[in-house]
Write an enzyme that holds these catalytic residues in place. Structure first.
Site, PDB file in Angstrom:
ATOM      1  N   HIS A   1       0.824  -1.215   0.000  1.00  0.00           N
ATOM      2  CA  HIS A   1       0.000   0.000   0.000  1.00  0.00           C
ATOM      3  C   HIS A   1       0.859   1.266   0.000  1.00  0.00           C
ATOM      4  O   HIS A   1       2.044   1.245   0.358  1.00  0.00           O
ATOM      5  CB  HIS A   1      -0.922   0.016   1.219  1.00  0.00           C
ATOM      6  CG  HIS A   1      -0.181   0.089   2.535  1.00  0.00           C
ATOM      7  ND1 HIS A   1       0.311   1.272   3.054  1.00  0.00           N
ATOM      8  CD2 HIS A   1       0.165  -0.874   3.407  1.00  0.00           C
ATOM      9  CE1 HIS A   1       0.926   1.033   4.194  1.00  0.00           C
ATOM     10  NE2 HIS A   1       0.863  -0.260   4.438  1.00  0.00           N
TER      11      HIS A   1
ATOM     12  N   GLU B   1      -2.286  -6.736   7.443  1.00  0.00           N
ATOM     13  CA  GLU B   1      -0.957  -6.616   8.034  1.00  0.00           C
ATOM     14  C   GLU B   1      -0.850  -7.510   9.277  1.00  0.00           C
ATOM     15  O   GLU B   1      -1.856  -7.931   9.858  1.00  0.00           O
ATOM     16  CB  GLU B   1      -0.688  -5.145   8.403  1.00  0.00           C
ATOM     17  CG  GLU B   1       0.668  -4.869   9.048  1.00  0.00           C
ATOM     18  CD  GLU B   1       1.862  -5.278   8.186  1.00  0.00           C
ATOM     19  OE1 GLU B   1       2.014  -6.498   7.941  1.00  0.00           O
ATOM     20  OE2 GLU B   1       2.627  -4.397   7.767  1.00  0.00           O
TER      21      GLU B   1
END
Length: 279
Positions: free
Chosen positions: A11, A89
Site C-alpha cells: 500500500h 498486516e
C-alpha cells in the site's frame, strides 16, 4: 500445465508510516497525500498490464491503493476488487498505534529481537505465514479451476487464442536478467491462465515472500542481495512472480521471482515519497 502471474504491491504511505508508528490491524489510517501520489505512480507503472483478478487487504490504506492502481489501468478499470482479511498486516497487539522504537524496546526487555518478537496480543511470524500460505493455496486453486473450466468449455484448441503473455506489457523487463525473461516470459506460446494483482502490507508481504523462498524454493533474480530479500518493501513497491503448477499439482508449485520490491516508479514522485521501511 497451469501457469499464472502474481503481482504483489504494498500500500501507499500513511502519516503513520512517515512518523514510524505501527499500524498493524488496529489502526486503520487512510493514505496521505504522498501515499496517493505513490499509488498513482504505481498505477501508471502497471497501466499496461491486463490483470484478470485483483485482491486487496480489507484495511483502508490497501483498499485505497488498489482502487487507485486499477483506476489507472488501460484494460481492467471495471474489474471487481475482492477484499480478503487474510491479506491484512501482521497484528501487533499492544504495540499498535505506538512508535516502532517502543516495539524494539519491548523486544529488548523480553530478551528478543524484532521482527521475531511478538508483543502481547500480536501475531507470531508463524501465524502470519500460515495466513499467507492459506491465501496462496487459494490462488493456486483458483488458477487450476480457471484452466479446467477453459478446457471443459472450449477444449484444448482454445488455448491458442487464450490469454497470452504477449498481451501483458510487463513493465519490469528492465529490472530482470535476460535469462529470467527468456525462460519465463518467452512470448505468446506460453499461456497465463490468470494474471493476479494483490495489494497488501509490508510485514505480511515479507513473510509471504519468505515462505516462497524457504518453503517453496522460489527462484530469485541473480542480482538480488540477501539484505534486499529480508527488507520490507517500500510503499507501493512492486514484486512479480510467475507460478507454474505441473499437471495442476497444488502441492508442488514452481515459483520464479521476476522482480522484488521494484520502486523505480517513485523516482519522479519525489524523494520524500519513499517511506521508511517500517515493519
Amino acid at each position: 500445465m497451469v501457469r499464472f502471474g502474481l503481482t504483489l504491491v504494498r500500500h501507499g504511505e500513511t502519516r503513520y508510516n512517515k512518523d514510524k508508528i505501527l499500524q498493524g490491524q488496529g489502526v486503520d489510517e487512510p493514505l496521505s497525500a504522498t501515499g496517493f501520489r505513490q499509488a498513482d505512480a504505481a498505477g501508471l507503472f502497471l497501466s499496461n498490464v491486463k490483470f484478470t483478478h485483483v485482491f486487496s487487504s480489507d484495511l483502508l490504506r490497501a483498499k485505497q491503493t488498489a482502487a487507485t492502481i486499477l483506476g489507472k489501468n488501460k484494460f481492467c478499470r471495471d474489474l471487481e476488487i475482492k477484499y480478503d482479511a487474510r491479506l491484512r498486516e501482521r497484528k501487533y497487539g499492544v504495540a499498535e498505534g505506538r512508535p516502532l522504537a517502543d516495539l524494539k524496546a519491548m523486544a529488548k526487555t523480553a530478551g528478543e529481537q524484532c521482527p521475531s518478537f511478538t508483543p502481547s496480543g500480536g501475531e507470531t511470524l508463524d501465524e502470519v505465514r500460515e495466513r499467507a500460505k492459506d491465501f496462496f493455496e487459494f490462488l493456486c486453486q483458483l488458477a487450476v479451476e480457471l484452466e479446467q473450466k477453459e478446457q471443459d468449455t472450449h477444449g484444448a484448441a482454445s488455448r491458442s487464442s487464450g490469454t497470452s503473455e504477449e498481451q501483458f506489457v510487463f513493465p519490469w523487463t528492465n529490472h530482470s536478467s535476460e535469462a529470467e525473461l527468456s525462460s519465463d516470459n518467452s512470448g505468446a506460446s506460453k499461456i497465463l491462465d490468470a494474471n493476479i494483482l494483490v495489494v497488501s502490507h509490508g510485514a505480511y508481504m515479507r513473510n509471504w515472500i519468505g515462505y516462497f523462498v524457504s518453503d517453496l524454493n522460489c527462484s530469485l533474480p541473480t542480482n538480488l542481495t540477501k539484505s534486499q530479500l529480508s527488507s520490507v518493501s517500500p510503499n507501493t513497491g512492486v514484486s512479480h512472480f510467475i507460478v507454474k503448477l505441473e499437471n495442476g499439482n497444488l502441492l508442488k508449485p514452481e515459483i520464479t521471482c521476476v522482480c522484488l520490491n521494484q520502486d523505480s516508479h517513485l523516482v519522479d514522485v519525489g524523494a520524500e515519497c519513499v517511506a521508511p521501511k517500517v515493519f
